[in-house]
Write an enzyme that holds these catalytic residues in place. Sequence first.
Site, PDB file in Angstrom:
ATOM      1  N   TYR A  98       0.845  -1.200   0.000  1.00  0.00           N
ATOM      2  CA  TYR A  98       0.000   0.000   0.000  1.00  0.00           C
ATOM      3  C   TYR A  98       0.879   1.249   0.000  1.00  0.00           C
ATOM      4  CZ  TYR A  98      -3.615  -3.348   1.236  1.00  0.00           C
ATOM      5  OH  TYR A  98      -4.479  -4.423   1.217  1.00  0.00           O
ATOM      6  N   ASN A 126     -12.217  -1.896  -4.547  1.00  0.00           N
ATOM      7  CA  ASN A 126     -12.077  -2.258  -5.952  1.00  0.00           C
ATOM      8  C   ASN A 126     -13.283  -3.111  -6.353  1.00  0.00           C
ATOM      9  OD1 ASN A 126     -11.322  -3.345  -8.430  1.00  0.00           O
ATOM     10  ND2 ASN A 126      -9.747  -4.665  -7.568  1.00  0.00           N
ATOM     11  N   CYS A 134      -6.238  -6.522  -6.912  1.00  0.00           N
ATOM     12  CA  CYS A 134      -6.017  -6.000  -5.557  1.00  0.00           C
ATOM     13  C   CYS A 134      -5.442  -7.067  -4.621  1.00  0.00           C
ATOM     14  CB  CYS A 134      -7.306  -5.419  -4.989  1.00  0.00           C
ATOM     15  SG  CYS A 134      -8.718  -6.502  -5.073  1.00  0.00           S
ATOM     16  N   HIS A 135      -5.559  -8.337  -4.986  1.00  0.00           N
ATOM     17  CA  HIS A 135      -4.985  -9.405  -4.153  1.00  0.00           C
ATOM     18  C   HIS A 135      -3.459  -9.371  -4.154  1.00  0.00           C
ATOM     19  CE1 HIS A 135      -5.198 -11.095  -8.226  1.00  0.00           C
ATOM     20  NE2 HIS A 135      -4.185 -11.878  -7.876  1.00  0.00           N
ATOM     21  N   GLU A 161      -0.762 -17.924  -8.945  1.00  0.00           N
ATOM     22  CA  GLU A 161       0.096 -17.123  -9.820  1.00  0.00           C
ATOM     23  C   GLU A 161       1.579 -17.467  -9.661  1.00  0.00           C
ATOM     24  OE1 GLU A 161      -0.686 -12.926  -9.451  1.00  0.00           O
ATOM     25  OE2 GLU A 161      -2.837 -13.207  -9.705  1.00  0.00           O
TER      26      GLU A 161
END
Length: 189
Positions: A98, A126, A134-135, A161
Site C-alpha cells: 500500500y 475495488n 487487488c490481491h 500465480e
Amino acid sequence: MMFTAHYQSPLGEILLAADEVGLTGLWFDRAKYYAAGLAPQSTERETPPLTEAKRWLDVYFSGKMPDFMPPLHPIGSDFRQEVWALLLQIPYGQTTTYGALAARLAAKHGTARLSAQAVGGAVGHNPISLIIPCHRVVGASGSLIGYAGGVERKIQLLKLEGTDCIKLFVPKKCELRAEQAQSKDEQKM
C-alpha cells in the site's frame, strides 16, 4: 442497463456485472462488499463484456496469465480510478505494498507523500477484484491483509500465480477471524 452473470471458480462462485461499456463488478460469494454498486434492476444475461470476463477467468484459473483484458468500466471517484489503474500495472505473480502505491501516486501528483490508508481504502473498494488485481497488494511487513474476498482466497490466488510467498504471512488477528468464520460456517451445516 446493468447485466449480470455467474461464474463457478475453484475458489467459489463469482458474480459478474457489466453495462454496455464493460465489466463493472466481480465479487466472490460472501465477499465484504458483495454486489456493492450493483443496480437492483440488473438483468441476468450474457453480453460480450461478461463473456470476455468468463473467458479471462477460465484462462486465469487454468494457472496461466491471460494475454488479453476484458473491457473494464469500474465506477468510482477519480482517486479510486487512479489507484485501480496502478493495480492493473502490478505484474502477474508479484506483489506490492500500500505504501509503494501511495508513493507512486504522490510522485505523480508532485506531493511529498500520500496516505497509505487512503490507498488501502481504494484498493479495498475495488469493484472488479481479481481482474483488477487487488490481491497482489500486501502490508509493508508482508502481512496478507485487506482483501475483501477473504485472506484465504488471497493466499490461494497468489499461490495460483506462482508468487513467492516466503516472506508473506497472515496476521494473528486475521487467523483468529478466519478460524471463527470457519467455525460459524461449520455450525450452520
